[in-house]
Design an enzyme around this catalytic site. Structure first.
Site, PDB file in Angstrom:
ATOM      1  N   HIS A  38      50.422  78.498  31.084  1.00  0.00           N
ATOM      2  CA  HIS A  38      49.942  77.450  30.186  1.00  0.00           C
ATOM      3  C   HIS A  38      51.062  77.072  29.234  1.00  0.00           C
ATOM      4  CE1 HIS A  38      49.326  80.747  27.311  1.00  0.00           C
ATOM      5  NE2 HIS A  38      49.113  79.853  26.355  1.00  0.00           N
ATOM      6  N   HIS A  57      52.426  75.551  25.293  1.00  0.00           N
ATOM      7  CA  HIS A  57      52.193  75.482  23.851  1.00  0.00           C
ATOM      8  C   HIS A  57      52.791  74.172  23.335  1.00  0.00           C
ATOM      9  CE1 HIS A  57      51.668  80.090  22.888  1.00  0.00           C
ATOM     10  NE2 HIS A  57      50.697  79.594  23.636  1.00  0.00           N
ATOM     11  N   ASP A 103      46.401  85.049  23.688  1.00  0.00           N
ATOM     12  CA  ASP A 103      47.234  85.161  24.894  1.00  0.00           C
ATOM     13  C   ASP A 103      47.425  86.627  25.272  1.00  0.00           C
ATOM     14  OD1 ASP A 103      47.590  82.398  24.994  1.00  0.00           O
ATOM     15  OD2 ASP A 103      49.478  82.457  23.887  1.00  0.00           O
ATOM     16  N   CYS A 141      33.986  93.828  19.658  1.00  0.00           N
ATOM     17  CA  CYS A 141      33.296  95.102  19.455  1.00  0.00           C
ATOM     18  C   CYS A 141      32.910  95.757  20.777  1.00  0.00           C
ATOM     19  CB  CYS A 141      32.093  94.923  18.536  1.00  0.00           C
ATOM     20  SG  CYS A 141      30.761  93.877  19.154  1.00  0.00           S
ATOM     21  N   HIS A 178      26.177  94.035  17.122  1.00  0.00           N
ATOM     22  CA  HIS A 178      27.474  94.675  16.886  1.00  0.00           C
ATOM     23  C   HIS A 178      27.378  96.122  17.332  1.00  0.00           C
ATOM     24  CE1 HIS A 178      31.340  95.489  15.101  1.00  0.00           C
ATOM     25  NE2 HIS A 178      30.834  96.393  14.282  1.00  0.00           N
ATOM     26  N   HIS A 216      34.988 100.833  15.433  1.00  0.00           N
ATOM     27  CA  HIS A 216      34.344  99.545  15.707  1.00  0.00           C
ATOM     28  C   HIS A 216      35.360  98.415  15.507  1.00  0.00           C
ATOM     29  CE1 HIS A 216      33.128  97.876  11.484  1.00  0.00           C
ATOM     30  NE2 HIS A 216      34.223  98.588  11.377  1.00  0.00           N
TER      31      HIS A 216
END
Length: 253
Positions: free
Chosen positions: A69, A71, A82, A126, A194, A221
């Site tokens: 791809h 930029h 990315d 998470c 979560h 977490h």
């Protein structure tokens, strides 16, 4: 990269500018080709997305050996997304700045640290930090669960965690032990949206130093918009808990 491949990517990038172009590198027998793809992202000036159908059609032609791809009006330096998606796809990513014309290649490492990774929904979030912990601690591999931005705010019906935990090999339990997944409700909803890994009194992580000291219990977490971290699991976090989930047959030493 072979000259004819680079020339094809440059031509596609120039044609797509100021939008991001995207495409796939294919190995068809002994020949390598660049396959331009349509960027179906909502905002193609800021990101790219290749339709799953286009990816599947490319796989029918040959082996996908890289993702490309551009930029626009930026350097070829990879964004956190990315880097995350390179790891998720397990393929090299080739980034061409335009009109600067610098090409950079990043490759998956297969071992992104559990701590300090930036939040990228769908790749470093998470669920993924939990899945990566289970892979490193228990050797478990989970399917790629599709999740759309904002699902955590939708309180209509069961959440993704409620829908998928049994199929992913989890049972509900009442008392946590190290390695259990704690599912919580954060934000402005009581929706279980979560999750984190309950570490008990031992904040150590497989293959990396946590740098955490003190008295637990601890929780690994990754909260939206923040780097992944280890916190003390108590107070408001305990109040937010909705489910304690344990993998079939997991018995920590």
């Amino acid at each position: 990269m072979r000259k004819h491949i680079l020339a094809s990517i440059q031509a596609h990038t120039a044609q797509a500018y100021p939008h991001e172009c995207c495409g796939l590198l294919l190995a068809i027998g002994r020949k390598h080709v660049y396959l331009p793809c349509e960027n179906i992202a909502t905002d193609p000036t800021e990101e790219f997305r290749i339709a799953p159908e286009a990816f599947a059609a490319a796989e029918d032609q040959g082996e996908v050996i890289g993702i490309v791809h551009s930029h626009p009006d930026a350097t070829s330096r990879p964004s956190p997304r990315d880097l995350a998606m390179c790891e998720a796809t397990e393929l090299p990513w080739h980034i061409l700045s335009w009109p600067e014309g610098d090409l950079r290649t990043i490759v998956p490492t297969g071992n992104t640290p559990l701590l300090g990774r930036p939040f990228v929904h769908g790749a470093w979030d998470c669920w993924q930090v939990c899945a990566d912990w289970y892979k490193r601690e228990m050797g478990l591999e989970f399917p790629a669960f599709e999740r759309q931005d904002g699902w955590w705010e939708d309180a209509a019906g069961p959440s993704l965690y409620e829908q998928a935990y049994q199929a992913a090999g989890f049972d509900r339990v009442s008392v946590p032990q190290r390695g259990d997944m704690i599912v919580m409700a954060v934000g402005r909803t009581a929706h279980p949206n979560h999750a984190g890994i309950y570490l008990g009194a031992d904040p150590s992580l497989p293959g990396e130093a946590s740098g955490v000291h003190g008295q637990g219990p601890f929780l690994l977490h990754h909260l939206y918009g923040r780097p992944s971290e280890i916190i003390v699991f108590g107070g408001p976090w305990l109040d937010r808990s909705r489910m304690i989930l344990r993998q079939h047959g997991y018995h920590p030493a």
